[in-house]
Write a protein that holds these residues in place. Structure first.
Motif, mmCIF file in Angstrom:
data_model
loop_
_atom_site.group_PDB
_atom_site.id
_atom_site.type_symbol
_atom_site.label_atom_id
_atom_site.label_comp_id
_atom_site.label_asym_id
_atom_site.label_seq_id
_atom_site.Cartn_x
_atom_site.Cartn_y
_atom_site.Cartn_z
ATOM 1 N N VAL A 188 40.821 28.648 39.843
ATOM 2 C CA VAL A 188 40.419 29.837 40.787
ATOM 3 C C VAL A 188 41.662 30.071 41.868
ATOM 4 O O VAL A 188 42.094 29.145 42.481
ATOM 5 N N SER A 189 41.937 31.270 41.753
ATOM 6 C CA SER A 189 42.896 31.851 42.747
ATOM 7 C C SER A 189 42.254 31.627 44.278
ATOM 8 O O SER A 189 41.214 32.379 44.532
ATOM 9 N N LEU A 190 42.648 30.895 45.294
ATOM 10 C CA LEU A 190 42.362 31.201 46.529
ATOM 11 C C LEU A 190 43.171 32.381 46.980
ATOM 12 O O LEU A 190 44.319 31.981 47.278
ATOM 13 N N TRP A 191 42.638 33.421 47.397
ATOM 14 C CA TRP A 191 43.390 34.406 47.697
ATOM 15 C C TRP A 191 43.361 34.727 49.123
ATOM 16 O O TRP A 191 42.453 34.698 49.885
ATOM 17 N N PRO A 192 44.552 34.810 49.791
ATOM 18 C CA PRO A 192 45.674 34.403 49.360
ATOM 19 C C PRO A 192 46.000 33.039 49.399
ATOM 20 O O PRO A 192 45.481 32.358 50.260
ATOM 21 N N PRO A 193 46.322 32.354 48.221
ATOM 22 C CA PRO A 193 46.231 30.883 47.969
ATOM 23 C C PRO A 193 47.000 30.235 49.224
ATOM 24 O O PRO A 193 46.778 29.188 49.625
ATOM 25 N N GLU A 194 48.081 30.841 49.802
ATOM 26 C CA GLU A 194 48.790 30.251 50.741
ATOM 27 C C GLU A 194 49.723 31.272 51.363
ATOM 28 O O GLU A 194 49.926 32.243 50.537
ATOM 29 N N PRO A 195 50.326 31.177 52.603
ATOM 30 C CA PRO A 195 51.075 32.133 53.010
ATOM 31 C C PRO A 195 52.298 32.684 52.144
ATOM 32 O O PRO A 195 53.114 32.090 51.414
ATOM 33 N N ILE A 196 52.223 34.076 52.030
ATOM 34 C CA ILE A 196 53.203 34.608 51.268
ATOM 35 C C ILE A 196 53.822 35.641 51.939
ATOM 36 O O ILE A 196 53.297 36.472 52.806
ATOM 37 N N CYS A 197 54.909 35.885 51.643
ATOM 38 C CA CYS A 197 55.685 37.135 52.330
ATOM 39 C C CYS A 197 55.379 38.550 51.324
ATOM 40 O O CYS A 197 55.757 38.542 50.205
ATOM 41 N N TYR A 198 54.657 39.284 51.991
ATOM 42 C CA TYR A 198 54.413 40.435 51.183
ATOM 43 C C TYR A 198 55.514 41.339 51.500
ATOM 44 O O TYR A 198 56.067 41.684 52.520
ATOM 45 N N LEU A 201 40.659 33.809 38.922
ATOM 46 C CA LEU A 201 41.637 33.828 37.618
ATOM 47 C C LEU A 201 41.073 32.927 36.806
ATOM 48 O O LEU A 201 40.643 31.876 36.945
ATOM 49 N N VAL A 202 41.282 33.422 35.412
ATOM 50 C CA VAL A 202 40.549 32.828 34.301
ATOM 51 C C VAL A 202 41.848 32.592 33.289
ATOM 52 O O VAL A 202 42.438 33.468 32.940
ATOM 53 N N ASP A 203 41.678 31.153 32.753
ATOM 54 C CA ASP A 203 42.636 31.006 31.815
ATOM 55 C C ASP A 203 42.532 31.851 30.390
ATOM 56 O O ASP A 203 41.281 32.084 29.980
ATOM 57 N N VAL A 204 43.434 32.458 30.088
ATOM 58 C CA VAL A 204 43.285 32.897 28.618
ATOM 59 C C VAL A 204 43.719 32.090 27.658
ATOM 60 O O VAL A 204 44.897 31.689 27.723
ATOM 61 N N VAL A 205 42.828 32.031 26.668
ATOM 62 C CA VAL A 205 43.276 30.956 25.849
ATOM 63 C C VAL A 205 42.999 31.450 24.216
ATOM 64 O O VAL A 205 41.661 32.167 23.917
ATOM 65 N N VAL A 206 43.966 31.403 23.612
ATOM 66 C CA VAL A 206 43.861 32.059 22.268
ATOM 67 C C VAL A 206 42.774 31.403 21.279
ATOM 68 O O VAL A 206 42.863 30.040 21.293
ATOM 69 N N GLY A 265 40.482 38.268 29.956
ATOM 70 C CA GLY A 265 41.495 38.859 30.814
ATOM 71 C C GLY A 265 41.545 37.894 31.985
ATOM 72 O O GLY A 265 40.871 36.886 32.264
ATOM 73 N N LEU A 266 42.852 37.949 32.595
ATOM 74 C CA LEU A 266 43.014 36.969 33.826
ATOM 75 C C LEU A 266 42.039 36.992 35.040
ATOM 76 O O LEU A 266 41.935 35.972 35.308
ATOM 77 N N TYR A 267 41.862 38.207 35.102
ATOM 78 C CA TYR A 267 41.183 38.283 36.646
ATOM 79 C C TYR A 267 39.548 38.741 36.359
ATOM 80 O O TYR A 267 39.298 39.714 35.693
ATOM 81 N N GLY A 268 38.858 37.692 36.669
ATOM 82 C CA GLY A 268 37.258 37.593 36.213
ATOM 83 C C GLY A 268 37.077 37.568 34.734
ATOM 84 O O GLY A 268 35.924 37.823 34.537
ATOM 85 N N GLY A 269 38.065 37.518 34.173
ATOM 86 C CA GLY A 269 37.643 37.449 32.636
ATOM 87 C C GLY A 269 37.452 38.717 32.026
ATOM 88 O O GLY A 269 37.131 38.678 30.967
ATOM 89 N N LYS A 270 37.782 39.980 32.731
ATOM 90 C CA LYS A 270 37.397 41.063 32.327
ATOM 91 C C LYS A 270 38.573 41.405 31.116
ATOM 92 O O LYS A 270 39.755 41.422 31.296
ATOM 93 N N PRO A 271 38.192 41.825 29.980
ATOM 94 C CA PRO A 271 38.988 42.060 28.965
ATOM 95 C C PRO A 271 39.962 42.953 29.394
ATOM 96 O O PRO A 271 39.914 44.061 29.863
ATOM 97 N N ILE A 272 41.453 42.885 28.661
ATOM 98 C CA ILE A 272 42.511 43.508 29.197
ATOM 99 C C ILE A 272 42.459 44.653 28.486
ATOM 100 O O ILE A 272 42.790 46.124 28.891
ATOM 101 N N ILE A 273 42.312 44.785 27.186
ATOM 102 C CA ILE A 273 42.279 46.109 26.413
ATOM 103 C C ILE A 273 40.890 46.499 25.641
ATOM 104 O O ILE A 273 40.094 45.509 25.484
ATOM 105 N N LYS A 274 40.453 47.558 25.450
ATOM 106 C CA LYS A 274 39.314 48.003 24.816
ATOM 107 C C LYS A 274 40.082 48.571 23.212
ATOM 108 O O LYS A 274 39.208 48.148 22.508
ATOM 109 N N LYS A 275 40.736 49.330 23.161
ATOM 110 C CA LYS A 275 41.251 49.913 22.074
ATOM 111 C C LYS A 275 42.631 50.116 21.817
ATOM 112 O O LYS A 275 43.240 50.138 22.792
ATOM 113 N N THR A 276 42.946 49.730 20.599
ATOM 114 C CA THR A 276 44.328 49.556 20.248
ATOM 115 C C THR A 276 44.692 50.541 19.131
ATOM 116 O O THR A 276 43.829 50.729 18.176
#
Ligand code: ATP
Ligand code: MG
Length: 953
Positions: free
Chosen positions: A24-34, A326-331, A390-401
């Motif tokens: 799980v991403s703790l957003w923002p996980p830690e200080p980042i230079c944007y 963030l969700v692990d994408v596992v083949v 999908g990485l973010y919330g598990g939402k599939p990255i593609i629909k049609k190929t």
């Protein structure tokens, strides 16, 4: 790092209870230079930081994606009150810094369950050499990985530097001299100063000013912020450039390929404040109540799990606007246990490319693995993974190929989907006469459309209206020409995740290379004209024999930079990675003695007026292609030449033949009652060998089948007639075979129970991509100028799934043009390490008079001209006479002395490598190869090489 950034450390609202399975991403996980968002190229130029920005619009070279129209100050404000940059960081690209800083990766992942450390991403284990990193950096096993591009290509004219002076480089703004009150800078440029001379180049590499006679003091002492007038132009110096940056070409395109923030996402989407994002995500979160979405689809901690690399912070920043976990994408484990280590590596590579993890804002890739390495399975794994996860919330990255492939491979693709995923998991739609595009459009079932290049053009309008998220172009080297219809059609599709698959190296022609790259990652190398100036010209100049040291150096640097850039999204592995899964391969080059009629006709042809004309040195309009064609036909069988002579005789429009009196005396050399339809096998040396070889295979290995390859339809007709004569069942695939029937023919042949003995294949029509593992003997009846055609054909049988030892026979007629073509293949191509492109034929080859003389010579007294040329010690020692075929290939009689080179199968076979193959005269007493034993009577010489030979016990 970034300690002074006061980022509110608010934990993501989804959370901790998912931590054991989800990272799980703790957003923002830690200080980042944007980052400050605009092009970072010269934001550090003092002239820009001194408040003069408004009057100096930043110049963005073509190909570099503009990040935003906002100026620096505006962006800093937008970051919100909590965000400040540490001193000095305003002038850098903080994101670039982030991405290259491994600490970031660590800190992101530290939010993950402690199980992480106990767990391994298994591809690391399996290859032992490859480890995906969440930072977007990738380490690739370079032993078996030859990044395509330009190790051979080298390099330029450093005309600007005069002798004896160290050259200095400056980045500058420039404008024409003007007395106007409100002047604007016209653009960025590079100033090259050497002694008393200077050159000014724009960012496309064009010279926009050049001059001499400045005093050394004037030019040498240019400082940042200083303005001066040179060559009628006013310049302001922004800073010095290192010679390394200049030589590599980086200064022209510094934001390209450097992982800095140049993403199209940023261009397209307004910059958003992470603080606002958090708020937004908090509200959105309420709408998302299906927390099961946030679990990985497959257990990332299971044994042998194959987990895709996690995104770094910059990726999250750009793509996870809603702060989803963030969700692990596992083949899918269903696939994983089939995958070879190199395939896992390839899947990670493709995943990172299409996810924009390797280069921000770039989603294209070229997978240029050698033939048979399973590019199809790698793509299927990628598609299946992205379709479901999908990485973010598990939402599939593609629909049609969309998969576009040569017609003969459409069904093969569908079958591969079935082979690896079964029929239930995924529905793929193949477009053919029975299945219309409308059916695909209206049905929600299908997530993959497989279509041929020809069909794509026909249905382009409808296809354009479908939203495809991933585009795969199989055998995509055909897109090397950006002006052909197919390329234009594909470019017109809006899909930005584009993958080219090709087994043919793509870097041999720098312009074609550009076209392929431009297709997958548009704009990455700048405009064509800047690419030419910055890379192509210096590289080509440096390869000329007259190139100076300086030009060589510059060319080398530019080539290296091009390799670096393109290596980020091009992956090529060579055959060796799968050798261990394949049975032994015995490759023989067989020199067949020509028949009596062949020799007679050959002599006549060489003394013809047409050949004499070619050798006079006037090459324009010379009929050399005609002569070459006639000689090649003759080598295949005299009846082929007879037929074409007769045709020309009857065809009054064939002025060429008449003009050179081509057929003069030739027809008379044939017996008076010669009938080309009842040709005799003894009239052609190769055909005699072939018939004996087929008989031997039939008799000695009755369960094995043969693939018989020719480049010519007419020759295939002869070969087919031979099959019929001898009662061999055969099947045939050539350019005329309807696309819908091709897979059926292939399947029929590959089927264990099929009675078909011989598969007649036209290498040009059907060579690429086919799996003909039903056959274990492959005979190349004729030779092509282009080694790639032959290599492609040979790769059809020695592939995954092959159960028998594979025998490859290449037939050449001794002393004739066929030997010369073979020598050309292995010497020229071998030495340069390049394989010419599949589309190149003899029409594309420029011949010198010397070369033509050599081509048009018949060596009647030699057993093997190729061997004579090798300068082989065995000639004196007669060693090859005594050699046994059973010896393992390490015990070669003709090892080179001090020049001995290790066989490098990444390059096409070279002459010196050929010398290391076992070789024998046809008179040799015992060849220890039952098949060769049967043909040796008609054979003058044999080279042989064994790969994957079973260890001798
Ligand atoms: N891991 C594997 N295990 C077993 N068979 C495999 C594996 N990967 C691929 N294959 C098989 O190997 C054969 C070659 O694969 P594929 O056609 O994808 O090669 P390719 O890289 O596309 O080659 P080409 O450039 O010739 O098209 C296919 O029959 C495929 O099913
Ligand atoms: Mg393929």
């Amino acid at each position: 790092m970034g300690a002074s950034l006061g980022f509110p450390l608010e934990p993501c609202a989804f959370g901790s209870d998912l931590c054991h399975t989800v990272f799980v991403s703790l957003w923002p996980p830690e200080p980042i230079c944007y980052p400050s968002l605009p092009s970072m190229r010269r934001s550090s130029a003092p002239s820009q930081l001194q408040g003069s920005l408004a009057k100096k619009p930043r110049f963005i070279p073509p190909g570099i994606i503009r990040t935003s129209n906002l100026n620096e100050n505006e962006k800093v404000n937008e970051l919100g009150p909590n965000i400040t940059f540490t001193e000095g960081e305003t002038t850098k690209n903080p994101l670039l810094h982030l991405q290259t800083d491994s600490r970031i990766c660590n800190s992101v992942l530290s939010a993950v369950s402690s199980k992480k450390s106990a767990r391994e991403i298994n591809i690391g284990k399996s290859t032992g050499k490859y480890w995906p990193k969440a930072t977007g950096e990738v380490s690739v096993d370079t032993t078996n990985t030859a990044f395509v591009a330009a190790t051979e290509i080298s390099e330029s004219k450093g005309k600007e530097a005069g002798p004896g002076h160290s050259t200095k480089y400056f980045s500058v703004f420039w404008r024409k001299l003007s007395k106007k009150k409100h002047k604007k800078w016209e653009g960025d440029a590079i100033l090259i100063v050497s002694g008393r001379s200077f050159t000014l180049k724009d960012l496309e590499g064009r010279v926009i000013g050049r001059g001499t006679a400045y005093t050394l003091k004037d030019l040498d002492n240019l400082n940042e912020g200083e303005t001066t007038v040179i060559g009628g132009k006013e310049i302001e110096v922004m800073g010095k450039i290192s010679s390394d940056d200049y030589n590599s070409g980086r200064c022209f395109q510094s934001s390209v390929g450097s992982s800095c923030l140049t993403t199209s996402q940023i261009t397209q989407k307004p910059f958003s404040n992470p603080v606002k994002n958090i708020c937004k995500s908090n509200t959105e979160e309420k709408n998302i109540d299906d927390s099961s979405n946030f679990k990985p689809r497959h257990d990332p901690y299971a044994q042998n799990s194959f987990v895709m690399p996690r995104p770094d912070k910059s990726h999250q920043w750009i793509f996870n606007k809603n702060c989803l976990p963030l969700v692990d994408v596992v083949v899918d484990p269903y696939l994983v246990h089939h995958l070879r280590p190199h395939q896992k590596e390839g899947i990670v590579f493709l995943y990172e490319c299409v996810m924009g993890m390797r280069m921000n804002g770039r989603f294209g890739a070229i997978l240029a693995d050698e033939m048979g390495l399973g590019k199809t399975l790698q793509c299927i794994s990628l598609i299946w993974t992205l379709l479901r996860q999908g990485l973010y919330g598990g939402k599939p990255i593609i629909k049609k190929t969309l998969i576009v492939t040569p017609g003969s491979l459409v069904t093969n693709w569908r079958k591969e989907f079935q082979k690896w995923l079964g029929t239930e998991r995924i529905k793929v739609f193949t477009l053919d006469q029975a299945h219309k595009i409308e059916d695909f459009i209206i049905s929600p079932l299908y997530s993959v459309l497989i279509i041929s290049y020809e069909m794509l053009l026909r249905c382009l309008d409808q296809i354009k209206n479908i939203k495809f998220d991933l585009l795969i172009c199989d055998e995509g080297h055909r897109l090397k020409n950006s002006s052909i219809k197919t390329t234009t059609a594909l470019v017109s599709l809006s899909c930005e995740k584009r993958v080219i698959l090709t087994g043919t190296p793509v870097q041999n022609d720098l312009q074609e290379f550009y076209a392929l790259i431009e297709f997958v990652n548009p704009g990455i190398l700048g405009s064509l004209s800047s690419y030419r100036k910055i890379y192509e010209e210096p590289i080509i100049i440096s390869r000329e024999p007259s190139a100076t040291q300086e030009e060589k150096k510059l060319g080398e640097k530019r080539a290296a930079e091009l390799t670096r850039l393109t290596g980020l999204f091009i992956l090529r592995r060579t055959q060796e990675v799968i050798n261990k899964y394949l049975p032994p391969k015995i490759e023989s080059v067989i020199f067949c003695r020509p028949g009596i009629l062949q020799i007679e006709l050959y002599r006549k042809l060489l003394s013809s007026q047409a050949v004499r004309f070619c050798l006079q040195g006037i090459l324009e309009n010379a009929p050399h292609l005609l002569c070459i064609g006639a000689l090649k036909k003759l080598c295949n069988h005299p009846c082929l030449l007879f037929k074409s002579l007769k045709e020309k005789e009857n065809n009054s429009s064939s002025e060429q033949y008449e003009e050179y009196n081509f057929s003069e005396g030739l027809i008379d050399a044939y017996p008076a009652d010669y009938n080309p339809n009842t040709f005799s096998e003894t009239d052609s040396g190769k055909l005699q060998v072939l018939t004996k070889l087929l008989a031997a295979i039939r008799e000695l290995s009755p369960s094995e089948k043969v693939v018989l390859v020719s480049n010519y339809t007419q020759t295939l007709n002869i070969l087919q007639a031979v099959c019929t004569r001898h009662g061999y069942t055969c099947t045939r695939l050539d350019g005329q075979t309807p696309v819908v029937q091709r897979q059926q023919i292939v399947d029929g042949f590959n089927c264990k129970h099929s009675s078909v003995f011989i598969f007649l294949l036209s290498s040009k029509a059907g060579g690429v991509g086919l799996n003909l593992i039903g056959g274990s003997h492959l005979i190349l009846y004729d030779i092509d100028w282009n080694p790639a055609t032959d290599i492609q054909a040979m790769a059809r049988v020695w592939r995954d799934g092959q159960k028998h030892s594979v025998h490859i026979y290449r037939l050449l007629t001794t002393g004739t043009i066929e030997e010369k073509i073979y020598q050309r293949q292995i010497s020229k191509q071998g030495l340069s390490g390049a394989v010419v492109d599949l589309a190149k034929t003899s029409e594309h080859i420029q011949f010198s008079v010397e070369e033509l003389k050599n081509l048009f010579t018949l060596h009647e007294d030699s057993d093997c001209v190729t061997h004579d040329l090798l300068d082989c010690e065995c000639v004196e020692k007669k060693e090859h006479q005594a050699e046994s075929l059973e010896e393992p290939s390490t015990y070669r009689s003709c090892q080179l002395g001090p020049n001995h080179q290790k066989l490098d199968s990444k390059k096409p076979l070279s002459m010196s490598q050929l010398k290391q193959w076992k070789h024998f005269s046809g008179k040799h007493q015992n060849l220890h190869d039952p098949f060769l034993e049967r043909i040796k009577e008609n054979v003058s010489f044999i080279f042989q090489n064994v790969t994957n030979q079973a260890p001798v016990k």
